[in-house]
Structures are given as C-alpha cells and as structure tokens.
Design a protein around this motif. Structure first.
Motif, PDB file in Angstrom:
ATOM      1  N   MET A  71      -7.526   7.419  -6.403  1.00  0.00           N
ATOM      2  CA  MET A  71      -7.454   6.350  -5.419  1.00  0.00           C
ATOM      3  C   MET A  71      -8.843   5.748  -5.253  1.00  0.00           C
ATOM      4  SD  MET A  71      -5.700   6.579  -1.674  1.00  0.00           S
ATOM      5  CE  MET A  71      -5.126   8.215  -2.098  1.00  0.00           C
ATOM      6  N   LYS A  72      -8.902   4.446  -5.044  1.00  0.00           N
ATOM      7  CA  LYS A  72     -10.176   3.773  -4.877  1.00  0.00           C
ATOM      8  C   LYS A  72     -10.147   2.921  -3.605  1.00  0.00           C
ATOM      9  CE  LYS A  72     -10.007   1.430  -8.704  1.00  0.00           C
ATOM     10  NZ  LYS A  72      -8.631   1.788  -9.120  1.00  0.00           N
ATOM     11  N   ILE A  73     -11.338   2.621  -3.119  1.00  0.00           N
ATOM     12  CA  ILE A  73     -11.451   1.703  -1.995  1.00  0.00           C
ATOM     13  C   ILE A  73     -10.786   0.379  -2.377  1.00  0.00           C
ATOM     14  CG2 ILE A  73     -13.084   0.457  -0.508  1.00  0.00           C
ATOM     15  CD1 ILE A  73     -13.139   3.412   0.003  1.00  0.00           C
ATOM     16  N   ASP A  74     -10.081  -0.225  -1.434  1.00  0.00           N
ATOM     17  CA  ASP A  74      -9.374  -1.500  -1.628  1.00  0.00           C
ATOM     18  C   ASP A  74      -8.060  -1.355  -2.391  1.00  0.00           C
ATOM     19  OD1 ASP A  74     -11.173  -3.019  -0.186  1.00  0.00           O
ATOM     20  OD2 ASP A  74     -12.397  -3.479  -1.934  1.00  0.00           O
ATOM     21  N   ASP A  75      -7.713  -0.131  -2.820  1.00  0.00           N
ATOM     22  CA  ASP A  75      -6.399   0.047  -3.420  1.00  0.00           C
ATOM     23  C   ASP A  75      -5.322  -0.260  -2.377  1.00  0.00           C
ATOM     24  OD1 ASP A  75      -7.329   0.779  -5.864  1.00  0.00           O
ATOM     25  OD2 ASP A  75      -6.569   2.840  -5.803  1.00  0.00           O
ATOM     26  N   ILE A  76      -4.195  -0.756  -2.842  1.00  0.00           N
ATOM     27  CA  ILE A  76      -3.057  -0.986  -1.957  1.00  0.00           C
ATOM     28  C   ILE A  76      -2.108   0.195  -2.091  1.00  0.00           C
ATOM     29  CG2 ILE A  76      -1.118  -2.508  -1.413  1.00  0.00           C
ATOM     30  CD1 ILE A  76      -3.867  -3.705  -0.845  1.00  0.00           C
ATOM     31  N   VAL A  77      -1.781   0.811  -0.970  1.00  0.00           N
ATOM     32  CA  VAL A  77      -0.867   1.944  -0.974  1.00  0.00           C
ATOM     33  C   VAL A  77       0.321   1.613  -0.080  1.00  0.00           C
ATOM     34  CG1 VAL A  77      -2.620   3.684  -1.473  1.00  0.00           C
ATOM     35  CG2 VAL A  77      -2.120   3.065   0.907  1.00  0.00           C
ATOM     36  N   THR A  78       1.427   2.313  -0.318  1.00  0.00           N
ATOM     37  CA  THR A  78       2.595   2.144   0.531  1.00  0.00           C
ATOM     38  C   THR A  78       2.576   3.215   1.612  1.00  0.00           C
ATOM     39  OG1 THR A  78       3.866   1.254  -1.304  1.00  0.00           O
ATOM     40  CG2 THR A  78       5.110   2.047   0.599  1.00  0.00           C
ATOM     41  N   VAL A  79       2.658   2.774   2.868  1.00  0.00           N
ATOM     42  CA  VAL A  79       2.657   3.683   4.000  1.00  0.00           C
ATOM     43  C   VAL A  79       4.077   3.750   4.546  1.00  0.00           C
ATOM     44  CG1 VAL A  79       1.702   4.146   6.290  1.00  0.00           C
ATOM     45  CG2 VAL A  79       0.288   3.039   4.562  1.00  0.00           C
ATOM     46  N   TYR A  80       4.630   4.956   4.618  1.00  0.00           N
ATOM     47  CA  TYR A  80       5.967   5.149   5.180  1.00  0.00           C
ATOM     48  C   TYR A  80       5.825   5.610   6.624  1.00  0.00           C
ATOM     49  CZ  TYR A  80       7.306   5.242   0.255  1.00  0.00           C
ATOM     50  OH  TYR A  80       7.487   4.927  -1.060  1.00  0.00           O
ATOM     51  N   CYS A  81       6.596   5.005   7.514  1.00  0.00           N
ATOM     52  CA  CYS A  81       6.662   5.482   8.882  1.00  0.00           C
ATOM     53  C   CYS A  81       7.950   6.274   9.029  1.00  0.00           C
ATOM     54  CB  CYS A  81       6.641   4.323   9.871  1.00  0.00           C
ATOM     55  SG  CYS A  81       6.787   4.871  11.578  1.00  0.00           S
ATOM     56  N   GLU A  89       2.717  -2.085   3.186  1.00  0.00           N
ATOM     57  CA  GLU A  89       1.543  -1.941   2.342  1.00  0.00           C
ATOM     58  C   GLU A  89       0.286  -1.917   3.194  1.00  0.00           C
ATOM     59  OE1 GLU A  89       1.638  -4.990  -0.641  1.00  0.00           O
ATOM     60  OE2 GLU A  89       2.837  -3.735  -1.968  1.00  0.00           O
ATOM     61  N   ALA A  90      -0.655  -1.087   2.788  1.00  0.00           N
ATOM     62  CA  ALA A  90      -1.928  -0.987   3.486  1.00  0.00           C
ATOM     63  C   ALA A  90      -3.025  -0.879   2.449  1.00  0.00           C
ATOM     64  CB  ALA A  90      -1.940   0.237   4.407  1.00  0.00           C
ATOM     65  N   SER A  91      -4.240  -1.250   2.836  1.00  0.00           N
ATOM     66  CA  SER A  91      -5.357  -1.137   1.906  1.00  0.00           C
ATOM     67  C   SER A  91      -6.219   0.059   2.286  1.00  0.00           C
ATOM     68  CB  SER A  91      -6.198  -2.417   1.909  1.00  0.00           C
ATOM     69  OG  SER A  91      -6.685  -2.674   3.212  1.00  0.00           O
ATOM     70  N   VAL A  92      -6.728   0.731   1.271  1.00  0.00           N
ATOM     71  CA  VAL A  92      -7.573   1.902   1.483  1.00  0.00           C
ATOM     72  C   VAL A  92      -8.986   1.428   1.831  1.00  0.00           C
ATOM     73  CG1 VAL A  92      -8.542   3.964   0.397  1.00  0.00           C
ATOM     74  CG2 VAL A  92      -6.186   3.248  -0.119  1.00  0.00           C
TER      75      VAL A  92
END
Length: 69
Positions: free
Chosen positions: A4-14, A22-25
């Motif tokens: 994982m890197k800074i500015d990567d887009i990840v999927t956040v599940y609630c 989607e959220a950015s690291v």
C-alpha cells in the motif's frame, strides 16, 4: 509485505450499514493506516495480514488490501 502507498485508493466497508466507499490512504505506519473518507480521517489497525479495522463515530470500518485472501 504490504504494497500500500500514500494516495492509494482503498475500499472502506462500514459493517454497521453494509456500505462501502472509496477512501485515500494518507498515512501508513507499521501496524495501522489512516485513510481520508469523505474528508474525515479514520485510523485503522491491522488485525491480520491485509485486514485493517477502525472505529469512528460509533461505526466500524474495515479495509482489506489486495493480498488478504
């Protein structure tokens, strides 16, 4: 290891409302990451390889990275 890197887009599940977004690291530590979800920073701690869990505003959030089967 994690790629994982800074500015990567990840999927956040609630888990509370079964929603995902989607959220950015924005920060990566040894055992935790911080993501920006709709402008709100959320810290998540790694609970097992490739799986991060965090709590914010009484809700539980999960991020799974690519290498978490």
């Amino acid at each position: 290891g994690e790629n994982m890197k800074i500015d990567d887009i990840v999927t956040v599940y609630c888990t509370n409302n079964d929603a995902s977004a989607e959220a950015s690291v924005v920060s990566i530590n040894k055992d935790s990451i911080r993501v920006l979800l709709n402008g709100i920073p959320i810290w998540l701690n790694r609970t097992k390889p490739g799986v991060y869990v965090g709590n914010e505003h009484g809700m539980e959030f999960i991020v799974k990275t690519a290498n978490s089967n």
